[in-house]
Design a protein around this motif. Structure first.
Motif, PDB file in Angstrom:
ATOM      1  N   GLU A  82      -2.749  10.617   3.853  1.00 50.15           N
ATOM      2  CA  GLU A  82      -1.456  10.884   3.219  1.00 50.15           C
ATOM      3  C   GLU A  82      -1.269  12.382   2.985  1.00 50.15           C
ATOM      4  OE1 GLU A  82      -1.437   8.328  -0.208  1.00 50.15           O
ATOM      5  OE2 GLU A  82      -0.989   6.547   0.995  1.00 50.15           O
ATOM      6  N   ASP A 117      -0.904   7.839   7.662  1.00 52.62           N
ATOM      7  CA  ASP A 117      -1.299   6.667   6.896  1.00 52.62           C
ATOM      8  C   ASP A 117      -2.181   5.784   7.767  1.00 52.62           C
ATOM      9  OD1 ASP A 117       0.468   5.135   8.591  1.00 52.62           O
ATOM     10  OD2 ASP A 117       2.114   5.678   7.262  1.00 52.62           O
ATOM     11  N   ARG A 131      -7.383   6.796   3.096  1.00 55.85           N
ATOM     12  CA  ARG A 131      -5.930   6.702   2.927  1.00 55.85           C
ATOM     13  C   ARG A 131      -5.388   7.969   2.241  1.00 55.85           C
ATOM     14  NH1 ARG A 131      -2.928   1.869   2.328  1.00 55.85           N
ATOM     15  NH2 ARG A 131      -4.819   0.787   1.658  1.00 55.85           N
TER      16      ARG A 131
END
Length: 128
Positions: A62, A67, A58
């Motif tokens: 990002e 995402d 994750r």
């Protein structure tokens, strides 16, 4: 043009590879394991290692402008075949239906890791 997105809190390895490469709207993320920000392996139960690995994924996504909702493919490496039921229970907590395409390989990691995940994702656009 190939970009190599990174940030100070992006999990890193001491091995010669980038956490992610970005080409156009595609993001290719290297295998993420249960490591801290310095690349040190953090051992635990299968569930702890799987969750830490996906949280590392994750963070890398990002940093690259995406995402977990924009993952189109995952490759999963599960050390012990006996952990597959738990893997299949936890996986939908992070990836929703319709799920990304997926490959899962078992009995493939050394004794220091229980789980690793890599992915291909697309850049998330505002409102997507």
């Amino acid at each position: 043009m190939i970009e190599y997105p990174s940030a100070p809190d992006t999990p890193r390895s001491h091995l010669p590879f980038s956490p992610a490469t970005k080409v156009g709207d595609l993001i290719f993320v290297s295998g993420q394991a249960s490591v801290d920000a310095t690349g040190k392996i953090v051992s635990g139960t299968f569930e702890e290692e799987m969750r830490r690995s996906i949280e590392n994924l994750r963070k890398v996504l990002e940093t690259a402008g995406s995402d977990l909702k924009h993952v189109v493919q995952t490759r999963n490496y599960v050390r012990d075949n006996d952990d597959l039921p738990l893997f299949n229970k936890i996986y939908p907590e992070y990836f929703a239906a319709p799920f990304p395409v997926r490959t899962t390989i078992t009995n493939c990691l050394g004794p220091q890791l229980r789980y690793e995940i890599e992915c291909i994702a697309v850049v998330s656009k505002p409102g997507s």
